[in-house]
Design a protein around this motif. Structure first.
Motif, PDB file in Angstrom:
ATOM      1  N   UNK A   1       0.801  -1.221   0.000  1.00  0.00           N
ATOM      2  CA  UNK A   1       0.000   0.000   0.000  1.00  0.00           C
ATOM      3  C   UNK A   1       0.836   1.275   0.000  1.00  0.00           C
ATOM      4  N   UNK A   2       2.169   1.155  -0.074  1.00  0.00           N
ATOM      5  CA  UNK A   2       3.005   2.358  -0.089  1.00  0.00           C
ATOM      6  C   UNK A   2       3.897   2.336  -1.321  1.00  0.00           C
ATOM      7  N   UNK A   3       4.322   3.507  -1.811  1.00  0.00           N
ATOM      8  CA  UNK A   3       5.236   3.543  -2.953  1.00  0.00           C
ATOM      9  C   UNK A   3       6.595   2.989  -2.579  1.00  0.00           C
ATOM     10  N   UNK A   4       7.327   2.488  -3.560  1.00  0.00           N
ATOM     11  CA  UNK A   4       8.622   1.871  -3.296  1.00  0.00           C
ATOM     12  C   UNK A   4       9.608   2.866  -2.704  1.00  0.00           C
TER      13      UNK A   4
ATOM     14  N   UNK B   1      12.691  -2.703  -7.668  1.00  0.00           N
ATOM     15  CA  UNK B   1      12.963  -1.475  -8.394  1.00  0.00           C
ATOM     16  C   UNK B   1      13.761  -1.751  -9.650  1.00  0.00           C
ATOM     17  N   UNK B   2      13.596  -0.899 -10.621  1.00  0.00           N
ATOM     18  CA  UNK B   2      14.376  -1.007 -11.849  1.00  0.00           C
ATOM     19  C   UNK B   2      15.303   0.186 -12.031  1.00  0.00           C
ATOM     20  N   UNK B   3      15.394   0.998 -10.985  1.00  0.00           N
ATOM     21  CA  UNK B   3      16.246   2.177 -11.063  1.00  0.00           C
ATOM     22  C   UNK B   3      15.455   3.449 -11.090  1.00  0.00           C
ATOM     23  N   UNK B   4      14.217   3.385 -11.582  1.00  0.00           N
ATOM     24  CA  UNK B   4      13.363   4.548 -11.578  1.00  0.00           C
ATOM     25  C   UNK B   4      12.525   4.553 -10.322  1.00  0.00           C
ATOM     26  N   UNK B   5      12.037   5.710  -9.984  1.00  0.00           N
ATOM     27  CA  UNK B   5      11.162   5.816  -8.825  1.00  0.00           C
ATOM     28  C   UNK B   5       9.825   5.182  -9.148  1.00  0.00           C
ATOM     29  N   UNK B   6       9.365   4.312  -8.278  1.00  0.00           N
ATOM     30  CA  UNK B   6       8.131   3.594  -8.514  1.00  0.00           C
ATOM     31  C   UNK B   6       6.946   4.524  -8.392  1.00  0.00           C
ATOM     32  N   UNK B   7       5.922   4.208  -9.160  1.00  0.00           N
ATOM     33  CA  UNK B   7       4.703   4.999  -9.079  1.00  0.00           C
ATOM     34  C   UNK B   7       3.932   4.649  -7.824  1.00  0.00           C
ATOM     35  N   UNK B   8       3.048   5.550  -7.453  1.00  0.00           N
ATOM     36  CA  UNK B   8       2.210   5.321  -6.285  1.00  0.00           C
ATOM     37  C   UNK B   8       1.299   4.138  -6.553  1.00  0.00           C
TER      38      UNK B   8
ATOM     39  N   UNK C   1      -2.508 -10.060  -2.705  1.00  0.00           N
ATOM     40  CA  UNK C   1      -1.319 -10.917  -2.718  1.00  0.00           C
ATOM     41  C   UNK C   1      -0.088 -10.180  -2.239  1.00  0.00           C
ATOM     42  N   UNK C   2       0.832 -10.949  -1.674  1.00  0.00           N
ATOM     43  CA  UNK C   2       2.013 -10.358  -1.024  1.00  0.00           C
ATOM     44  C   UNK C   2       2.853  -9.542  -1.981  1.00  0.00           C
ATOM     45  N   UNK C   3       2.851  -9.859  -3.210  1.00  0.00           N
ATOM     46  CA  UNK C   3       3.703  -9.126  -4.131  1.00  0.00           C
ATOM     47  C   UNK C   3       3.099  -7.841  -4.638  1.00  0.00           C
ATOM     48  N   UNK C   4       1.811  -7.581  -4.363  1.00  0.00           N
ATOM     49  CA  UNK C   4       1.160  -6.396  -4.863  1.00  0.00           C
ATOM     50  C   UNK C   4       1.836  -5.147  -4.337  1.00  0.00           C
ATOM     51  N   UNK C   5       2.120  -4.247  -5.232  1.00  0.00           N
ATOM     52  CA  UNK C   5       2.734  -2.999  -4.822  1.00  0.00           C
ATOM     53  C   UNK C   5       4.152  -3.135  -4.332  1.00  0.00           C
ATOM     54  N   UNK C   6       4.724  -4.333  -4.446  1.00  0.00           N
ATOM     55  CA  UNK C   6       6.055  -4.548  -3.876  1.00  0.00           C
ATOM     56  C   UNK C   6       7.053  -5.018  -4.903  1.00  0.00           C
ATOM     57  N   UNK C   7       6.876  -4.630  -6.147  1.00  0.00           N
ATOM     58  CA  UNK C   7       7.780  -5.105  -7.184  1.00  0.00           C
ATOM     59  C   UNK C   7       9.171  -4.538  -6.968  1.00  0.00           C
TER      60      UNK C   7
END
Length: 456
Positions: free
Chosen positions: A361-364, A445-452, A437-443
């Motif tokens: 539920x939070x941005x990366x 990082x690829x170097x860019x700032x994750x979206x909300x 699911x546990x992985x939701x919103x938790x991908x």
């Protein structure tokens, strides 16, 4: 680090040449320092690098251990234990690094194991510390802690990469100072309330100051552009309810650490004490850490298939069942071992689910700060449980020779409170958003700032 001084508690006044009330600062200092450091390190990790702040935390741990190992009086012990407490952010920082670096298919099980390690370290540390305390000079405990911290530092330097996910910006010094003052006043009142008197001017005054400062701090955090704690994110249903459940769960899990050691060590002449040593206490409590480790994969599997909400609710039910077992099974070592293991299984399940709920539920870019705040809520719940249980056991006593000791009904009451708290955590968790699911919103990082992330 939390359990390393427990074997020394009865002897601390003599070892430190201090009064019993002053000697308790060796424990209180760590609690207060940890409460302040956890949210601050989390925010600094998001801004300047989680690995960097992890290393800073570990170096503080090593420094604190060395100071305590070299000292003989109360002053060096308080300084050393304060520095050890400043390292309390290592778990949320570690979880946040995992989110940044691991692929989605590995993240759930890794986070579950890291979450469970909060209990594993404490459970396994107690028998090791008791063993050393009975056989060697007490300073060796802190030299061992320094060596472990040094080893962890080397492993982090060697194996852990620095995340490219940063928020940048300016650190919220005003917010950090305000939250620190509020937490110090609150936790100091809770931890010292029994000694000072719950209606004393010091206790009520500190609680009043804490409430006023929290109100002013909250207003500041909502108005500043780069807050220490993003209260708007914290107010999201999933984050808010997870933090409330964490605080209640922290309250619930403390009862076992308070009741079982006393029952094991009280003389058999009381009619319910088992008359065993502190080392036996460690051997009874220790396996619960292994159970937590064993259920971590199960926690990840349930979170992956049914969502972390289900995992948290399951863990709360298991903990409640363990406490209810403890009310009727308290007459033999194997019974307390069973109770400790059942409660440990529930804690392992729940601790693996909480970070997954937060990260869903939070941005990366805010992972470390959000996980740190969640860890803080658990610490506050545990501190409150210590105070409540202390009051109960101080009021429900029985005379044993020239002294008063907690009665059997007092212990059972504390266990019942623990069961009720676990069921309350279950109730709070039931209002969390459905299957996430546990992985939701938790991908990773690829170097860019994750979206909300989207609201669940």
């Amino acid at each position: 680090m939390q359990t390393i001084v427990i074997p020394l508690v009865p002897e601390l006044p003599d070892l430190l040449h201090a009064s019993p009330s002053d000697a308790t600062w060796a424990i209180t200092a760590t609690l207060l320092a940890g409460a302040v450091a956890t949210p601050v390190m989390g925010r600094l990790g998001d801004m300047y690098g989680k690995r960097r702040m992890l290393l800073v935390s570990l170096l503080l741990l090593v420094a604190g251990s060395v100071v305590s190992a070299l000292g003989d009086g109360l002053g060096p012990m308080i300084v050393g234990r304060t520095l050890q407490g400043l390292a309390s952010g290592v778990i949320p920082l570690g979880i946040s690094i995992m989110r940044d670096e691991l692929p989605a298919e590995r993240l759930g099980s890794a986070v579950a194991l890291m979450g469970a390690s909060l209990g594993i370290g404490g459970a396994l540390g107690l028998p090791a510390a008791a063993f050393l305390a009975e056989r060697v000079d007490w300073h060796v405990l802190f030299w061992v802690a320094a060596c472990m911290g040094g080893l962890a530092t080397v492993l982090v330097l060697t194996l852990v990469p620095e995340s490219r996910v940063r928020t940048g910006g300016r650190f919220d010094l005003v917010g950090a100072a305000g939250l620190s003052v509020a937490l110090l006043c609150l936790l100091l009142a809770i931890s010292k309330g029994a000694a000072w008197g719950w209606a004393s001017g010091w206790t009520l005054g500190l609680m009043g100051v804490s409430l006023v400062v929290l109100a002013v701090w909250g207003r500041w955090e909502l108005r500043t552009g780069q807050p220490l704690v993003d209260l708007r994110t914290t107010a999201r249903r999933q984050v808010l309810l997870t933090n409330i459940a964490s605080a209640v769960f922290g309250f619930a899990m403390f009862a076992v650490s308070l009741v079982l050691p006393q029952v094991i060590q009280l003389p058999t002449a009381t009619g319910y004490g088992l008359g065993s040593s502190l080392l036996t206490v460690g051997l009874v409590m220790g396996p619960s850490g292994l159970v937590m480790m064993a259920v971590a994969p199960l926690s990840a599997r349930i979170s992956r298939t049914r969502g972390p909400k289900t995992t948290l609710m399951t863990g709360a039910v298991v903990v409640a069942a363990g406490y209810l077992l403890g009310i009727v099974l308290m007459s033999a070592i194997w019974e307390l071992l069973l109770v400790s293991a059942v409660i440990g299984a529930g804690i392992g399940l729940a601790y693996g689910a909480m970070p997954a709920l937060i990260m869903g539920a939070v941005p990366v870019t805010g992972t470390a700060a959000a996980n740190s705040f969640n860890t803080l809520t658990r610490a506050i719940g545990t501190s409150a449980a210590s105070a409540v249980a202390g009051v109960v056991l101080a009021q429900m006593t029985t005379r044993f020779g020239p002294i008063e000791v907690p009665s059997l009904n007092g212990f059972r009451t504390v266990l019942a409170i623990g069961a009720g708290s676990a069921l309350l955590a279950f109730l709070v968790a039931s209002f969390l958003p459905a299957h996430d699911p546990a992985g939701a919103g938790a991908r990773p990082a690829t170097g860019a700032t994750a979206a909300e992330p989207a609201e669940s």
